[in-house]
Design an enzyme around this catalytic site. Structure first.
Site, PDB file in Angstrom:
ATOM      1  N   GLY A  10       0.829  -1.206   0.000  1.00  0.00           N
ATOM      2  CA  GLY A  10       0.000   0.000   0.000  1.00  0.00           C
ATOM      3  C   GLY A  10       0.857   1.246   0.000  1.00  0.00           C
ATOM      4  O   GLY A  10       0.459   2.315   0.494  1.00  0.00           O
ATOM      5  N   GLY A  13      -0.205   4.828  -1.023  1.00  0.00           N
ATOM      6  CA  GLY A  13      -1.246   5.522  -0.260  1.00  0.00           C
ATOM      7  C   GLY A  13      -0.672   6.646   0.590  1.00  0.00           C
ATOM      8  O   GLY A  13       0.521   6.946   0.529  1.00  0.00           O
ATOM      9  N   ASP A  35       2.020  -2.319  -4.497  1.00  0.00           N
ATOM     10  CA  ASP A  35       0.786  -1.528  -4.532  1.00  0.00           C
ATOM     11  C   ASP A  35       0.113  -1.760  -5.871  1.00  0.00           C
ATOM     12  O   ASP A  35       0.784  -2.064  -6.856  1.00  0.00           O
ATOM     13  CB  ASP A  35       1.100  -0.026  -4.350  1.00  0.00           C
ATOM     14  CG  ASP A  35      -0.139   0.760  -3.913  1.00  0.00           C
ATOM     15  OD1 ASP A  35      -1.125   0.794  -4.679  1.00  0.00           O
ATOM     16  OD2 ASP A  35      -0.116   1.336  -2.819  1.00  0.00           O
ATOM     17  N   ILE A  55      -2.015  -7.629  -3.073  1.00  0.00           N
ATOM     18  CA  ILE A  55      -1.640  -8.438  -1.901  1.00  0.00           C
ATOM     19  C   ILE A  55      -2.432  -9.744  -1.842  1.00  0.00           C
ATOM     20  O   ILE A  55      -2.137 -10.596  -1.025  1.00  0.00           O
ATOM     21  CB  ILE A  55      -1.833  -7.659  -0.570  1.00  0.00           C
ATOM     22  CG1 ILE A  55      -3.259  -7.104  -0.468  1.00  0.00           C
ATOM     23  CG2 ILE A  55      -0.788  -6.580  -0.428  1.00  0.00           C
ATOM     24  CD1 ILE A  55      -3.595  -6.536   0.896  1.00  0.00           C
ATOM     25  N   TYR A 154     -15.005  -2.417   7.711  1.00  0.00           N
ATOM     26  CA  TYR A 154     -13.595  -2.027   7.872  1.00  0.00           C
ATOM     27  C   TYR A 154     -13.139  -2.239   9.326  1.00  0.00           C
ATOM     28  O   TYR A 154     -12.062  -2.787   9.578  1.00  0.00           O
ATOM     29  CB  TYR A 154     -13.490  -0.557   7.476  1.00  0.00           C
ATOM     30  CG  TYR A 154     -12.156   0.104   7.661  1.00  0.00           C
ATOM     31  CD1 TYR A 154     -11.108  -0.116   6.769  1.00  0.00           C
ATOM     32  CD2 TYR A 154     -11.950   1.007   8.708  1.00  0.00           C
ATOM     33  CE1 TYR A 154      -9.896   0.534   6.920  1.00  0.00           C
ATOM     34  CE2 TYR A 154     -10.740   1.664   8.864  1.00  0.00           C
ATOM     35  CZ  TYR A 154      -9.718   1.422   7.970  1.00  0.00           C
ATOM     36  OH  TYR A 154      -8.523   2.069   8.127  1.00  0.00           O
ATOM     37  N   LYS A 158     -10.291  -4.698  10.716  1.00  0.00           N
ATOM     38  CA  LYS A 158      -9.130  -4.250  11.509  1.00  0.00           C
ATOM     39  C   LYS A 158      -9.006  -5.090  12.777  1.00  0.00           C
ATOM     40  O   LYS A 158      -7.916  -5.530  13.138  1.00  0.00           O
ATOM     41  CB  LYS A 158      -9.260  -2.763  11.867  1.00  0.00           C
ATOM     42  CG  LYS A 158      -9.038  -1.812  10.694  1.00  0.00           C
ATOM     43  CD  LYS A 158      -7.605  -1.877  10.202  1.00  0.00           C
ATOM     44  CE  LYS A 158      -7.295  -0.891   9.097  1.00  0.00           C
ATOM     45  NZ  LYS A 158      -6.021  -1.189   8.410  1.00  0.00           N
TER      46      LYS A 158
HETATM   47  N1  SER Z   1      -9.387   7.164   8.650  1.00  0.00           N
HETATM   48  C1  SER Z   1      -9.953   5.865   8.435  1.00  0.00           C
HETATM   49  C2  SER Z   1     -11.235   5.928   7.719  1.00  0.00           C
HETATM   50  O1  SER Z   1     -11.912   6.907   7.869  1.00  0.00           O
HETATM   51  C3  SER Z   1     -10.187   5.177   9.731  1.00  0.00           C
HETATM   52  O2  SER Z   1      -9.046   4.497  10.091  1.00  0.00           O
HETATM   53  O3  SER Z   1     -11.586   4.993   7.065  1.00  0.00           O
END
Ligand code: SER
Length: 343
Positions: A10, A13, A35, A55, A154, A158
């Site tokens: 990544g 980014g 990436d 990945i 997300y 995580k």
């Molecule tokens: N900044 C990220 C998001 O808003 C959160 O880790 O997805």
């Protein structure tokens, strides 16, 4: 002999951008990157080799394993929170499946060169989840081990990856007759929203803060998608990269956890707006609520307790809220747009 390198996934980014520059300044590591996109031209000279690919492509990871000896991985590749909510299955494939691939890659590297591979993983305040705004406000600054019921794909990703990292570090193949010679050394930070003067994020939910600041600097009107009193923690990108490097190079015996909270300030959206207006008095910043994105912000803590990070590896952000604007964001953003070099 395979060449000894640091791997950054990544890398194209926002965090990758700053991290490559900082690692280059340290001058003690050869960097390879992976990436989907090529690196910005200004960064290309700093890296030994760029792999453009995914990945989730294990053949590609095998070819990197064959060619390079990797002792340190910064695994930054991920879909951010807003984007993940539209494509949860792809988010899981990339965010969790991709992390599994990289953990296996790290384990295989350790097996081949005999030393444990340090694996830095950026987790997020999205790993928390509150059912209501009242619960969020009542909780105040939260420690790492409470309120871990994320409401976003997300956030679930995580939290899963934090657990996978802990598994590879402490319990990998615990039923094998022989203990593996070298286990992965997983280290993770739960980042708050990050704000860079040089890049703008895409696909995140904390993006309202950086978007507001960059829009004002460009002279563009901005409609903030959360309301005035929306509040989550933030920090500047240089402090985030400092923290990554401090944690990554901290002596293992000082670390009492795999995952650490950290933050530098936790202003409301309106407090950010006022600071932007102070710097750019003519800026047009309004509010047009997106209730669903606001609900995600309301499910994240308003502040985090980062005492473990301060005690174990000396986390100490340089920029509080006012300094972040006066000393880092505003001067750099003005200069960036003045010379047209923003990415
Ligand atoms: N900044 C990220 C998001 O808003 C959160 O880790 O997805």
């Amino acid at each position: 002999m395979r060449k000894s390198v640091v791997l950054i996934t990544g890398a194209a980014g926002e965090i990758g951008h700053s991290l490559i520059r900082r690692l280059h300044e340290r001058g003690d590591a050869k960097i390879i990157t992976l990436d989907l996109k090529s690196l910005d031209e200004s960064l290309a000279p700093y890296v030994e080799r760029q792999y453009v690919g995914s990945i989730v492509d294990n053949d590609l990871l095998d070819s990197i394993l064959a060619e390079y000896s990797v002792h340190l991985i910064f695994h930054l590749a991920a879909l951010l929170s807003t984007r993940s909510e539209f494509t949860p299955r792809i988010a899981h494939q990339v965010n969790v499946g991709g992390t599994m691939n990289l953990l296996e890659f790290a384990q295989a590297q350790g097996r081949s060169h005999g030393e444990s591979v340090t694996f830095f993983y950026p987790s997020s305040i999205a790993a928390y989840g509150f059912e209501s705004l009242e619960a969020k406000i009542a909780a105040g600054a939260v420690g790492e081990d409470v309120h871990n019921s994320p409401t976003t794909m997300y956030g679930c990703n995580k939290l899963s990856c934090e657990h996978l990292g802990r598994y590879y570090t402490r319990h990998y193949k615990q039923l094998d007759v022989e203990t593996p010679r070298a286990r992965v050394d997983f280290r993770s930070l739960r980042f708050p929203g990050l704000i860079s003067a040089f890049t703008v994020p895409s696909g995140g939910t904390s993006d309202f803060a950086p978007e507001m600041i960059h829009a004002a600097a460009k002279g563009e009107a901005y409609q903030c998608f959360v309301l005035q009193d929306a509040r989550i923690p933030f920090m500047t990108m240089p402090d985030a990269v400092d923290a990554i490097l401090k944690l990554t190079f901290a002596p293992a015996e000082n670390l009492h956890r795999e995952v650490y909270n950290l933050e530098a300030f936790h202003p409301s959206a309106e407090e950010i707006r006022q600071l932007v207006l102070k710097a750019f008095p003519g800026a047009e910043i309004g509010y047009t609520l997106d209730p669903k994105r606001m609900a995600i912000i309301d499910s994240w803590p308003e502040a985090v307790d980062d005492r473990a990070a301060r005690a174990d590896w000396g986390f100490s952000p340089r920029f509080g809220l006012e300094e972040a604007f006066d000393e880092y964001l505003i001067p750099n953003i003005r200069a960036t747009y003045a010379d047209g070099s923003v990415d």
